[in-house]
Design a protein around this motif. Structure first.
Motif, PDB file in Angstrom:
ATOM      1  N   GLU A  22      18.241  -6.177 -76.170  1.00 37.54           N
ATOM      2  CA  GLU A  22      17.155  -6.664 -77.064  1.00 37.54           C
ATOM      3  C   GLU A  22      16.083  -7.411 -76.424  1.00 37.54           C
ATOM      4  O   GLU A  22      14.913  -7.249 -76.387  1.00 37.54           O
ATOM      5  N   GLU A  23      16.453  -8.344 -75.491  1.00 32.45           N
ATOM      6  CA  GLU A  23      15.842  -9.312 -74.622  1.00 32.45           C
ATOM      7  C   GLU A  23      14.874  -8.434 -73.770  1.00 32.45           C
ATOM      8  O   GLU A  23      13.598  -8.554 -73.544  1.00 32.45           O
ATOM      9  N   ALA A  24      15.359  -7.615 -73.167  1.00 33.35           N
ATOM     10  CA  ALA A  24      14.692  -6.522 -72.222  1.00 33.35           C
ATOM     11  C   ALA A  24      13.597  -5.759 -72.968  1.00 33.35           C
ATOM     12  O   ALA A  24      12.403  -5.731 -72.599  1.00 33.35           O
ATOM     13  N   ALA A  25      13.938  -5.335 -74.072  1.00 33.22           N
ATOM     14  CA  ALA A  25      13.062  -4.582 -74.915  1.00 33.22           C
ATOM     15  C   ALA A  25      11.940  -5.279 -75.558  1.00 33.22           C
ATOM     16  O   ALA A  25      10.673  -5.094 -75.512  1.00 33.22           O
ATOM     17  N   LYS A  26      12.243  -6.721 -75.797  1.00 31.75           N
ATOM     18  CA  LYS A  26      11.156  -7.713 -76.288  1.00 31.75           C
ATOM     19  C   LYS A  26      10.280  -7.926 -75.294  1.00 31.75           C
ATOM     20  O   LYS A  26       8.944  -8.121 -75.635  1.00 31.75           O
ATOM     21  N   LYS A  27      10.535  -8.166 -73.952  1.00 30.81           N
ATOM     22  CA  LYS A  27       9.698  -8.615 -72.902  1.00 30.81           C
ATOM     23  C   LYS A  27       8.818  -7.385 -72.566  1.00 30.81           C
ATOM     24  O   LYS A  27       7.627  -7.532 -72.365  1.00 30.81           O
ATOM     25  N   ALA A  28       9.476  -6.050 -72.538  1.00 28.95           N
ATOM     26  CA  ALA A  28       8.817  -4.900 -72.460  1.00 28.95           C
ATOM     27  C   ALA A  28       7.738  -4.865 -73.379  1.00 28.95           C
ATOM     28  O   ALA A  28       6.466  -4.393 -73.189  1.00 28.95           O
ATOM     29  N   ALA A  29       7.834  -5.225 -74.546  1.00 30.06           N
ATOM     30  CA  ALA A  29       6.794  -4.788 -75.844  1.00 30.06           C
ATOM     31  C   ALA A  29       5.622  -5.934 -75.632  1.00 30.06           C
ATOM     32  O   ALA A  29       4.795  -5.894 -75.639  1.00 30.06           O
ATOM     33  N   GLU A  30       6.239  -7.147 -74.842  1.00 30.95           N
ATOM     34  CA  GLU A  30       5.257  -8.235 -74.830  1.00 30.95           C
ATOM     35  C   GLU A  30       4.250  -8.049 -73.646  1.00 30.95           C
ATOM     36  O   GLU A  30       3.280  -8.140 -73.675  1.00 30.95           O
ATOM     37  N   GLU A  31       5.030  -7.219 -72.784  1.00 27.93           N
ATOM     38  CA  GLU A  31       4.087  -7.094 -71.616  1.00 27.93           C
ATOM     39  C   GLU A  31       3.079  -5.697 -71.955  1.00 27.93           C
ATOM     40  O   GLU A  31       1.955  -5.851 -71.531  1.00 27.93           O
ATOM     41  N   GLU A  32       3.396  -4.856 -72.629  1.00 26.62           N
ATOM     42  CA  GLU A  32       2.718  -3.811 -73.112  1.00 26.62           C
ATOM     43  C   GLU A  32       1.520  -4.378 -73.923  1.00 26.62           C
ATOM     44  O   GLU A  32       0.512  -4.035 -73.871  1.00 26.62           O
ATOM     45  N   ALA A  33       1.875  -5.358 -74.926  1.00 25.95           N
ATOM     46  CA  ALA A  33       0.910  -5.949 -75.791  1.00 25.95           C
ATOM     47  C   ALA A  33      -0.214  -6.658 -74.758  1.00 25.95           C
ATOM     48  O   ALA A  33      -1.368  -6.807 -75.001  1.00 25.95           O
ATOM     49  N   ARG A  34       0.333  -7.352 -73.587  1.00 27.53           N
ATOM     50  CA  ARG A  34      -0.449  -8.142 -72.665  1.00 27.53           C
ATOM     51  C   ARG A  34      -1.437  -7.311 -72.160  1.00 27.53           C
ATOM     52  O   ARG A  34      -2.517  -7.442 -71.868  1.00 27.53           O
ATOM     53  N   LYS A  35      -0.987  -6.145 -71.689  1.00 24.89           N
ATOM     54  CA  LYS A  35      -1.861  -4.995 -71.067  1.00 24.89           C
ATOM     55  C   LYS A  35      -2.891  -4.496 -72.016  1.00 24.89           C
ATOM     56  O   LYS A  35      -4.026  -4.322 -71.538  1.00 24.89           O
ATOM     57  N   ALA A  36      -2.515  -4.213 -73.052  1.00 22.84           N
ATOM     58  CA  ALA A  36      -3.306  -3.661 -74.044  1.00 22.84           C
ATOM     59  C   ALA A  36      -4.577  -4.695 -74.423  1.00 22.84           C
ATOM     60  O   ALA A  36      -5.721  -4.114 -74.561  1.00 22.84           O
ATOM     61  N   ALA A  37      -4.098  -5.900 -74.566  1.00 24.12           N
ATOM     62  CA  ALA A  37      -5.065  -7.131 -74.707  1.00 24.12           C
ATOM     63  C   ALA A  37      -5.976  -7.193 -73.610  1.00 24.12           C
ATOM     64  O   ALA A  37      -7.278  -7.091 -73.899  1.00 24.12           O
ATOM     65  N   ALA A  38      -5.420  -7.115 -72.431  1.00 24.04           N
ATOM     66  CA  ALA A  38      -6.556  -7.346 -71.035  1.00 24.04           C
ATOM     67  C   ALA A  38      -7.140  -6.027 -71.268  1.00 24.04           C
ATOM     68  O   ALA A  38      -8.549  -6.168 -70.637  1.00 24.04           O
ATOM     69  N   ALA A  39      -6.725  -4.859 -71.411  1.00 29.35           N
ATOM     70  CA  ALA A  39      -7.689  -3.611 -71.555  1.00 29.35           C
ATOM     71  C   ALA A  39      -8.747  -3.586 -72.523  1.00 29.35           C
ATOM     72  O   ALA A  39     -10.027  -3.508 -72.328  1.00 29.35           O
ATOM     73  N   ARG A  40      -8.200  -4.200 -73.804  1.00 29.29           N
ATOM     74  CA  ARG A  40      -9.461  -4.514 -74.562  1.00 29.29           C
ATOM     75  C   ARG A  40     -10.456  -5.466 -74.517  1.00 29.29           C
ATOM     76  O   ARG A  40     -11.766  -5.385 -74.603  1.00 29.29           O
ATOM     77  N   LYS A  41     -10.142  -6.559 -73.652  1.00 29.68           N
ATOM     78  CA  LYS A  41     -10.964  -7.737 -73.168  1.00 29.68           C
ATOM     79  C   LYS A  41     -12.062  -6.937 -72.129  1.00 29.68           C
ATOM     80  O   LYS A  41     -13.021  -7.342 -72.351  1.00 29.68           O
ATOM     81  N   ALA A  42     -11.423  -6.113 -71.250  1.00 35.14           N
ATOM     82  CA  ALA A  42     -12.200  -5.673 -70.202  1.00 35.14           C
ATOM     83  C   ALA A  42     -13.263  -4.660 -70.620  1.00 35.14           C
ATOM     84  O   ALA A  42     -14.410  -4.660 -70.119  1.00 35.14           O
ATOM     85  N   GLU A  43     -12.805  -3.739 -71.813  1.00 38.10           N
ATOM     86  CA  GLU A  43     -13.816  -3.010 -72.303  1.00 38.10           C
ATOM     87  C   GLU A  43     -14.900  -3.717 -73.215  1.00 38.10           C
ATOM     88  O   GLU A  43     -16.156  -3.307 -73.211  1.00 38.10           O
ATOM     89  N   ALA A  44     -14.559  -4.770 -73.896  1.00 36.86           N
ATOM     90  CA  ALA A  44     -15.540  -5.700 -74.534  1.00 36.86           C
ATOM     91  C   ALA A  44     -16.576  -6.271 -73.504  1.00 36.86           C
ATOM     92  O   ALA A  44     -17.687  -6.245 -73.688  1.00 36.86           O
ATOM     93  N   GLU A  45     -16.041  -6.766 -72.542  1.00 37.38           N
ATOM     94  CA  GLU A  45     -16.805  -7.346 -71.401  1.00 37.38           C
ATOM     95  C   GLU A  45     -17.973  -6.296 -70.861  1.00 37.38           C
ATOM     96  O   GLU A  45     -18.781  -6.574 -70.564  1.00 37.38           O
ATOM     97  N   LYS A  46     -17.327  -5.198 -70.623  1.00 37.71           N
ATOM     98  CA  LYS A  46     -18.095  -4.131 -69.971  1.00 37.71           C
ATOM     99  C   LYS A  46     -19.225  -3.651 -70.995  1.00 37.71           C
ATOM    100  O   LYS A  46     -20.345  -3.553 -70.454  1.00 37.71           O
ATOM    101  N   ALA A  47     -18.812  -3.760 -72.237  1.00 41.94           N
ATOM    102  CA  ALA A  47     -20.020  -3.456 -73.339  1.00 41.94           C
ATOM    103  C   ALA A  47     -20.711  -4.309 -73.406  1.00 41.94           C
ATOM    104  O   ALA A  47     -22.115  -3.904 -73.525  1.00 41.94           O
ATOM    105  N   ALA A  48     -20.389  -5.743 -73.168  1.00 41.08           N
ATOM    106  CA  ALA A  48     -21.362  -6.737 -73.449  1.00 41.08           C
ATOM    107  C   ALA A  48     -22.419  -6.936 -72.505  1.00 41.08           C
ATOM    108  O   ALA A  48     -23.439  -7.089 -72.398  1.00 41.08           O
ATOM    109  N   LYS A  49     -21.839  -6.513 -71.199  1.00 45.03           N
ATOM    110  CA  LYS A  49     -22.538  -6.645 -69.728  1.00 45.03           C
ATOM    111  C   LYS A  49     -23.877  -5.357 -70.016  1.00 45.03           C
ATOM    112  O   LYS A  49     -24.716  -5.435 -69.655  1.00 45.03           O
ATOM    113  N   ALA A  50     -23.336  -4.097 -70.578  1.00 44.84           N
ATOM    114  CA  ALA A  50     -24.197  -3.066 -70.649  1.00 44.84           C
ATOM    115  C   ALA A  50     -25.317  -3.494 -71.537  1.00 44.84           C
ATOM    116  O   ALA A  50     -26.464  -3.052 -71.400  1.00 44.84           O
ATOM    117  N   GLU A  51     -24.933  -4.153 -72.702  1.00 41.64           N
ATOM    118  CA  GLU A  51     -25.953  -4.422 -73.562  1.00 41.64           C
ATOM    119  C   GLU A  51     -27.001  -5.447 -73.036  1.00 41.64           C
ATOM    120  O   GLU A  51     -27.977  -5.502 -73.523  1.00 41.64           O
TER     121      GLU A  51
END
Length: 222
Positions: free
Chosen positions: A140-169
Motif C-alpha cells: 500500500e505504501e509503495a502504491a501510494k508513493k507511486a501515485a504521488e510520483e505520478e501526480a507530481r509528474k503530471a503537475a510538473a507537465a501541466r505547469k510546463a505547458e502553462a509556462e510555454k503557453a504564457a511565453k508564446a502569448e
C-alpha cells in the motif's frame, strides 16, 4: 445454556474469516478482523480469537484422524490385552480400567513435547499473519508513493505547458506591439503630403494692347 449474542457473533465472524482466508489465501485477514473488533470491543475480540483458535485446533485434530484412517491406523497404539481368565468381575473391571489408563496416559515428556509443538504452530501462524499484514502495508505504501510520483509528474507537465503557453502569448503580444499603427489619419496625411501632378504650363497669350499699340518711330540721328 443458551448461546450469548457475543458468542454467536464471534463464532460467525470466525467462520467467515477462516473461509475468507481459505478462499483468498490472505493469512492476515483473521488478525485484521481481530484488530478491527478490538478497536471497539475487547470482549468480542477475545471471544472471536478464542473461536478462531478452537476451529484451528479442531481442524488439526480432524486432519490427524483422517491421516490415521487413511494409512490404516499404522500409528495407532496396540489394542489392549484381554484380562486373564479366572478373575472376578470386579478384578476384570479394575484390570480393564488400568489397561485403559495406561493406553491413554501420556508421559510428562510427551505432554511437554505436544505443548511445544502446539505453541510452535501457533507462533508460526501468528508470524505468518504479521508478515502478511506487513507485506500488505508495504504494498500500500509503495502504491501510494507511486501515485504521488505520478501526480507530481503530471503537475510538473501541466505547469510546463502553462509556462510555454504564457511565453508564446507574451511573444505574440510583443510582436503586435512592435508593429506600427496605421489609421485613417495616416492615410489622409499621406494624401496631403503627396505632390500634386504638374499640369502643362499654358502658352503665353499675346496682349491685344501690345498688338494694337502703334509702332514707335525710329529716331534718326543727323
Amino acid at each position: 445454556m443458551a448461546e450469548s449474542y457475543v458468542d454467536r457473533v464471534a463464532n460467525e465472524l470466525a467462520d467467515l474469516a477462516l473461509a475468507d482466508q481459505a478462499a483468498s489465501g490472505d493469512v492476515g485477514i483473521v488478525e485484521e478482523i481481530g484488530k478491527l473488533l478490538g478497536a471497539s470491543s475487547q470482549t468480542l475480540q477475545e471471544t472471536y480469537l478464542t473461536a478462531v483458535r478452537v476451529r484451528r485446533a479442531e481442524a488439526r485434530a480432524r486432519e490427524l484422524l483422517e491421516r490415521r484412517q487413511a494409512n490404516g491406523f499404522k500409528n495407532a497404539p496396540p489394542p489392549k490385552a484381554a484380562p486373564l481368565q479366572g478373575l472376578s468381575e470386579e478384578d476384570k473391571k479394575a484390570a480393564e480400567a488400568e489397561i485403559e489408563r495406561k493406553a491413554t496416559e501420556t508421559t510428562p515428556v510427551d505432554s511437554a513435547k505436544a505443548a511445544a509443538e502446539e505453541a510452535a504452530r501457533e507462533a508460526a501462524e501468528i508470524e505468518a499473519e504479521i508478515a502478511a499484514v506487513a507485506a500488505r502495508k508495504a504494498e500500500e505504501e509503495a502504491a501510494k508513493k507511486a501515485a504521488e510520483e505520478e501526480a507530481r509528474k503530471a503537475a510538473a507537465a501541466r505547469k510546463a505547458e502553462a509556462e510555454k503557453a504564457a511565453k508564446a502569448e507574451a511573444e505574440k503580444k510583443a510582436a503586435e506591439a512592435a508593429k506600427p499603427v496605421v489609421g485613417p489619419w495616416d492615410l489622409e496625411d499621406d494624401a496631403a503630403s503627396a505632390p500634386a501632378p504638374s499640369a502643362p504650363a499654358p502658352a503665353p497669350a499675346k496682349s491685344e494692347q501690345a498688338d494694337k499699340s502703334p509702332a514707335m518711330p525710329r529716331r534718326v540721328t543727323r
